[in-house]
Design a protein around this motif. Structure first.
Motif, PDB file in Angstrom:
ATOM      1  N   GLN A  96      -6.760  -4.214  12.946  1.00 27.04           N
ATOM      2  CA  GLN A  96      -6.510  -2.884  12.397  1.00 27.04           C
ATOM      3  C   GLN A  96      -5.391  -2.168  13.150  1.00 27.04           C
ATOM      4  O   GLN A  96      -4.563  -1.480  12.549  1.00 27.04           O
ATOM      5  CB  GLN A  96      -7.797  -2.054  12.437  1.00 27.04           C
ATOM      6  CG  GLN A  96      -8.877  -2.521  11.482  1.00 27.04           C
ATOM      7  CD  GLN A  96      -8.589  -2.126  10.035  1.00 27.04           C
ATOM      8  OE1 GLN A  96      -7.586  -1.486   9.731  1.00 27.04           O
ATOM      9  NE2 GLN A  96      -9.480  -2.519   9.117  1.00 27.04           N
ATOM     10  N   ASP A 134      -7.725  -0.802   4.011  1.00 25.91           N
ATOM     11  CA  ASP A 134      -9.126  -0.350   4.032  1.00 25.91           C
ATOM     12  C   ASP A 134      -9.241   1.165   4.087  1.00 25.91           C
ATOM     13  O   ASP A 134     -10.145   1.710   4.746  1.00 25.91           O
ATOM     14  CB  ASP A 134      -9.866  -0.979   5.213  1.00 25.91           C
ATOM     15  CG  ASP A 134      -9.791  -2.492   5.211  1.00 25.91           C
ATOM     16  OD1 ASP A 134      -9.889  -3.067   4.116  1.00 25.91           O
ATOM     17  OD2 ASP A 134      -9.597  -3.087   6.285  1.00 25.91           O
ATOM     18  N   ASN A 135      -8.311   1.844   3.421  1.00 25.59           N
ATOM     19  CA  ASN A 135      -8.332   3.307   3.329  1.00 25.59           C
ATOM     20  C   ASN A 135      -8.195   4.009   4.686  1.00 25.59           C
ATOM     21  O   ASN A 135      -8.560   5.182   4.814  1.00 25.59           O
ATOM     22  CB  ASN A 135      -9.616   3.777   2.632  1.00 25.59           C
ATOM     23  CG  ASN A 135      -9.723   3.255   1.209  1.00 25.59           C
ATOM     24  OD1 ASN A 135      -8.749   3.326   0.440  1.00 25.59           O
ATOM     25  ND2 ASN A 135     -10.875   2.702   0.843  1.00 25.59           N
ATOM     26  N   VAL A 136      -7.701   3.323   5.666  1.00 26.36           N
ATOM     27  CA  VAL A 136      -7.449   3.966   6.957  1.00 26.36           C
ATOM     28  C   VAL A 136      -6.263   4.913   6.805  1.00 26.36           C
ATOM     29  O   VAL A 136      -5.246   4.580   6.193  1.00 26.36           O
ATOM     30  CB  VAL A 136      -7.149   2.915   8.047  1.00 26.36           C
ATOM     31  CG1 VAL A 136      -6.605   3.578   9.309  1.00 26.36           C
ATOM     32  CG2 VAL A 136      -8.406   2.124   8.368  1.00 26.36           C
ATOM     33  N   ARG A 137      -6.411   6.097   7.392  1.00 25.56           N
ATOM     34  CA  ARG A 137      -5.311   7.045   7.470  1.00 25.56           C
ATOM     35  C   ARG A 137      -4.853   7.089   8.935  1.00 25.56           C
ATOM     36  O   ARG A 137      -5.559   7.572   9.816  1.00 25.56           O
ATOM     37  CB  ARG A 137      -5.739   8.425   6.998  1.00 25.56           C
ATOM     38  CG  ARG A 137      -5.998   8.499   5.502  1.00 25.56           C
ATOM     39  CD  ARG A 137      -4.713   8.445   4.683  1.00 25.56           C
ATOM     40  NE  ARG A 137      -3.940   9.685   4.796  1.00 25.56           N
ATOM     41  CZ  ARG A 137      -2.691   9.824   4.372  1.00 25.56           C
ATOM     42  NH1 ARG A 137      -2.040   8.790   3.833  1.00 25.56           N
ATOM     43  NH2 ARG A 137      -2.056  10.980   4.479  1.00 25.56           N
ATOM     44  N   GLY A 191     -10.947   6.158  10.110  1.00 28.85           N
ATOM     45  CA  GLY A 191     -11.385   4.887   9.563  1.00 28.85           C
ATOM     46  C   GLY A 191     -11.222   3.748  10.552  1.00 28.85           C
ATOM     47  O   GLY A 191     -10.890   3.940  11.729  1.00 28.85           O
ATOM     48  N   ILE A 244       0.847  -1.198   0.000  1.00 31.37           N
ATOM     49  CA  ILE A 244       0.000   0.000   0.000  1.00 31.37           C
ATOM     50  C   ILE A 244       0.883   1.249   0.000  1.00 31.37           C
ATOM     51  O   ILE A 244       1.843   1.350   0.772  1.00 31.37           O
ATOM     52  CB  ILE A 244      -0.929  -0.003   1.227  1.00 31.37           C
ATOM     53  CG1 ILE A 244      -1.891  -1.194   1.166  1.00 31.37           C
ATOM     54  CG2 ILE A 244      -1.712   1.304   1.333  1.00 31.37           C
ATOM     55  CD1 ILE A 244      -2.682  -1.406   2.439  1.00 31.37           C
ATOM     56  N   LYS A 255     -11.096  -7.357   9.154  1.00 27.33           N
ATOM     57  CA  LYS A 255     -11.197  -5.936   8.844  1.00 27.33           C
ATOM     58  C   LYS A 255     -12.102  -5.197   9.831  1.00 27.33           C
ATOM     59  O   LYS A 255     -12.024  -3.967   9.938  1.00 27.33           O
ATOM     60  CB  LYS A 255     -11.703  -5.741   7.415  1.00 27.33           C
ATOM     61  CG  LYS A 255     -10.712  -6.238   6.365  1.00 27.33           C
ATOM     62  CD  LYS A 255     -11.181  -5.937   4.962  1.00 27.33           C
ATOM     63  CE  LYS A 255     -10.141  -6.379   3.932  1.00 27.33           C
ATOM     64  NZ  LYS A 255     -10.556  -6.046   2.551  1.00 27.33           N
ATOM     65  N   GLN A 273     -14.223   9.395  12.036  1.00 24.76           N
ATOM     66  CA  GLN A 273     -14.404   9.830  10.659  1.00 24.76           C
ATOM     67  C   GLN A 273     -14.043  11.298  10.447  1.00 24.76           C
ATOM     68  O   GLN A 273     -14.222  11.818   9.346  1.00 24.76           O
ATOM     69  CB  GLN A 273     -15.856   9.592  10.226  1.00 24.76           C
ATOM     70  CG  GLN A 273     -16.273   8.128  10.236  1.00 24.76           C
ATOM     71  CD  GLN A 273     -15.441   7.278   9.288  1.00 24.76           C
ATOM     72  OE1 GLN A 273     -15.109   7.704   8.178  1.00 24.76           O
ATOM     73  NE2 GLN A 273     -15.069   6.067   9.732  1.00 24.76           N
ATOM     74  N   SER A 318      -0.959   5.878   5.191  1.00 29.16           N
ATOM     75  CA  SER A 318      -2.065   4.998   4.808  1.00 29.16           C
ATOM     76  C   SER A 318      -1.874   3.573   5.319  1.00 29.16           C
ATOM     77  O   SER A 318      -0.754   3.061   5.384  1.00 29.16           O
ATOM     78  CB  SER A 318      -2.218   4.971   3.286  1.00 29.16           C
ATOM     79  OG  SER A 318      -2.625   6.230   2.807  1.00 29.16           O
ATOM     80  N   SER A 319      -3.012   2.942   5.615  1.00 27.22           N
ATOM     81  CA  SER A 319      -3.036   1.541   6.018  1.00 27.22           C
ATOM     82  C   SER A 319      -4.096   0.830   5.182  1.00 27.22           C
ATOM     83  O   SER A 319      -4.566   1.358   4.173  1.00 27.22           O
ATOM     84  CB  SER A 319      -3.332   1.434   7.522  1.00 27.22           C
ATOM     85  OG  SER A 319      -3.265   0.095   7.946  1.00 27.22           O
ATOM     86  N   LYS A 335       1.675   7.311   1.263  1.00 27.48           N
ATOM     87  CA  LYS A 335       1.146   8.673   1.126  1.00 27.48           C
ATOM     88  C   LYS A 335       1.345   9.462   2.412  1.00 27.48           C
ATOM     89  O   LYS A 335       0.392   9.960   3.024  1.00 27.48           O
ATOM     90  CB  LYS A 335      -0.339   8.643   0.742  1.00 27.48           C
ATOM     91  CG  LYS A 335      -0.625   7.963  -0.581  1.00 27.48           C
ATOM     92  CD  LYS A 335      -2.107   7.959  -0.905  1.00 27.48           C
ATOM     93  CE  LYS A 335      -2.366   7.252  -2.232  1.00 27.48           C
ATOM     94  NZ  LYS A 335      -3.821   7.175  -2.542  1.00 27.48           N
TER      95      LYS A 335
END
Length: 560
Positions: free
Chosen positions: A152, A67-70, A127, A41, A146, A118, A64-65, A44
């Motif tokens: 996570q 499942d679009n987790v920041r 996320g 991944i 997930k 969020q 970034s991680s 960013k």
């Protein structure tokens, strides 16, 4: 460069240091973690803010991680420094600046676990699954990783290591991952997934075990076998290659003994374990975990002298006696050497009694004769030593049955005195704050006393309660000093107990020592509890005292 953090900082953040050579990530997939996909991944990376205070830089970043987790993290380091030894502090909630660590020449990173937030304007990761309050095991160990906090959070830490590789201020080969309490589970898991850090250090948090029948100690486990294979610390222990230090309390809700044994037995790397008996998430007055983690860390990182060690122990029968032997490697005097012994079949993890039997130097080894009250009753054995600087270090927990070693008869009577205040030992005083009056005559039998204050405002817990081993016992006797105040003052004999008196479960028998509406007499009095009135006496393992508004001054406790 300073090598040691102040004690208050160690207790607050419980940092760790360590080293070894970097071998890199070895596998594409381990357990539920698809490492190849995770590391592929795009990071960013983003710097949100950077501030400076007295030469210390505090940098808030995101990367970034899955499942679009920041992921949100806070970096702390000295301005202009490069290739600093690193410290990844695993926190359960949020991320925190680490000023003390940075002042002491470490590059520290604190990672905020994904918790379902969020709002990118908050200093939290964005996320991931929502972290429920109060604590829910179901949120930790979901069938779909997930949706799991543990998954996570662990992946966020993997990505943090990826991010650290991009930072010139830190030397990843000299970085240690450390965590206390529940974050210890993430530390133990990460140890099996990534060998870039120098070492791993954790206190508590090895979690749970479940056998093929979803059992733990003969009772339903706190999660299923499938969940153990997905998330259990023992599942990932065998793949870790870097050194690991583990400090655990032997009656802890967050670290069950069977999980400790699975992790210990599965680890193939260098390891150091320390144990606190009869405690939940704490230590005795000997401070078993006070500084031994940091001394192992500096040994692994800087090549400092190796702390003292005790070999694996051997238990065998000799002339009808159960003899435990081990060797010790120490260049400093020992403060104590012991075998921690807990009688009874597996289970009852949170209210087992642990006894300390002295290990005595005998030739080149240390030797202890373990009392056998019934050769058919199994027991757990752990050898442990302690020194002034390094405190405790132990060996492999063993589970043995004397009869299987050829011992056919009891070789000792169970002591009638369960608590002797003249010894001034808090070994069995599992909860509460204690003070030892200096006047030994201030007692009912000239053996001294202890002033025992609940630290939760309600009860204290005494752990040396094993009526299944008290042959012919009729009564439990407790010396208490009266204060002339109105009752109540209650005692509870509990079975399959927790570390607190659970009045919702009602797994106890209550014995009013001073009834509600009655007045407690002044001076010392010996109170009696009839054991035939206790429910499930053969399973009873805990004595709770609920002093109400009384000052609890306790003398000798015994059975007759």
């Amino acid at each position: 460069m300073a090598r040691h953090l102040p004690l208050f900082a160690l207790l607050a953040a419980l940092p760790a240091l360590g080293v070894a050579e970097t071998a890199g990530i070895k596998r594409d997939k381990i357990g539920i973690y698809d490492l190849a996909a995770i590391h592929a991944i795009d990071l960013k990376p983003e710097t949100i803010s950077k501030t400076e205070e007295n030469g210390i830089v505090f940098e808030k970043v995101r990367f970034s991680s899955v499942d679009n987790v920041r992921v949100f993290a806070i970096l702390s380091y000295k301005k202009g420094a490069t290739k600093l030894p690193g410290l990844m502090v695993v926190d359960r909630f949020r991320a925190f600046p680490k000023k003390v660590e940075a002042t002491n020449n470490y590059f520290a990173i604190s990672v905020a676990p994904p918790d379902g937030n969020q709002d990118p304007a908050q200093d939290r990761s964005v996320g991931g699954p929502r972290y429920q309050q109060p604590f829910s095991l179901d949120d930790q160990f979901r069938d779909n990783p997930k949706q799991s906090y543990v998954y996570q959070h662990t992946v966020a830490l993997l990505r943090a290591l990826d991010y650290l590789e991009t930072r010139p201020e830190v030397d990843l080969n000299k970085t240690v991952v450390t965590g206390y309490s529940w974050p210890g589970l993430m530390v133990a898991t990460l140890h099996g997934l990534d060998d870039r850090p120098a070492a791993y250090v954790l206190w508590h948090g090895l979690g749970y075990y479940a056998d093929e029948n979803n059992q733990s100690g003969g009772q339903p486990a706190l999660f299923t076998r499938k969940q153990y294979e997905m998330y259990g610390a023992g599942t990932y222990a065998a793949t870790g290659t870097k050194p690991i230090y583990v400090g655990v309390s032997l009656d802890d809700y967050f670290t069950k003994l069977d999980s400790v044994m699975e992790v210990y037995n599965n680890l193939k790397c260098e390891k150091a374990f320390a144990y606190a008996p009869n405690r939940h998430h704490s230590w005795t007055s000997r401070l078993e975990f006070d500084s031994n983690g940091p001394t192992w860390q500096t040994h692994w990182q800087f090549g400092d002298p190796k702390p003292p060690t005790i070999s694996e122990g051997t238990a065998k029968a000799e002339d009808g006696k159960l003899v435990y032997t081990a060797t010790v490697d120490s260049k400093v005097p020992l403060q104590w050497s012991e075998v921690l012994v807990s009688y009874g079949k597996p289970g009852n993890w949170m209210s087992r009694t642990w006894h300390s039997i002295p290990l005595v130097k005998s030739g080149d080894a240390y030797r202890a004769e373990i009392p056998v009250y019934d050769p058919a009753v199994p027991m757990y054995l752990i050898g442990q030593i302690g020194t002034e600087k390094n405190h405790a270090i132990g060996n492999r927990p063993q589970f043995i049955t004397p009869s299987s070693l050829g011992i056919t008869a009891a070789n000792a009577p169970y002591p009638n005195v369960l608590f002797d205040p003249s010894l001034k030992s808090d070994l069995y005083l599992r909860t509460g704050d204690v003070t030892w009056p200096s006047d030994r005559s201030d007692s009912g039998d000239n053996k001294g006393s202890v002033i025992w204050k609940p630290n939760d405002g309600s009860t204290v817990l005494f752990n040396n309660i094993e009526p299944s081993l008290w042959k012919g016992a009729k009564e439990l006797h407790i010396w208490l000093k009266g204060d002339g105040k109105a009752g109540p003052l209650n005692a509870y004999l509990a079975y399959d107990a927790n570390y607190f008196l659970d009045k919702d479960v009602k797994n106890y028998t209550v014995f009013p020592l001073v009834a509600d509406g009655a007045t407690m007499s002044n001076g010392w009095k010996e109170y009696t509890i009839p054991l035939d009135k206790a429910a499930n006496l053969d399973r009873v393992g805990s004595l709770y005292l609920e002093p109400g508004n009384h000052t609890l001054q306790v003398g000798t406790i015994s059975w007759k």
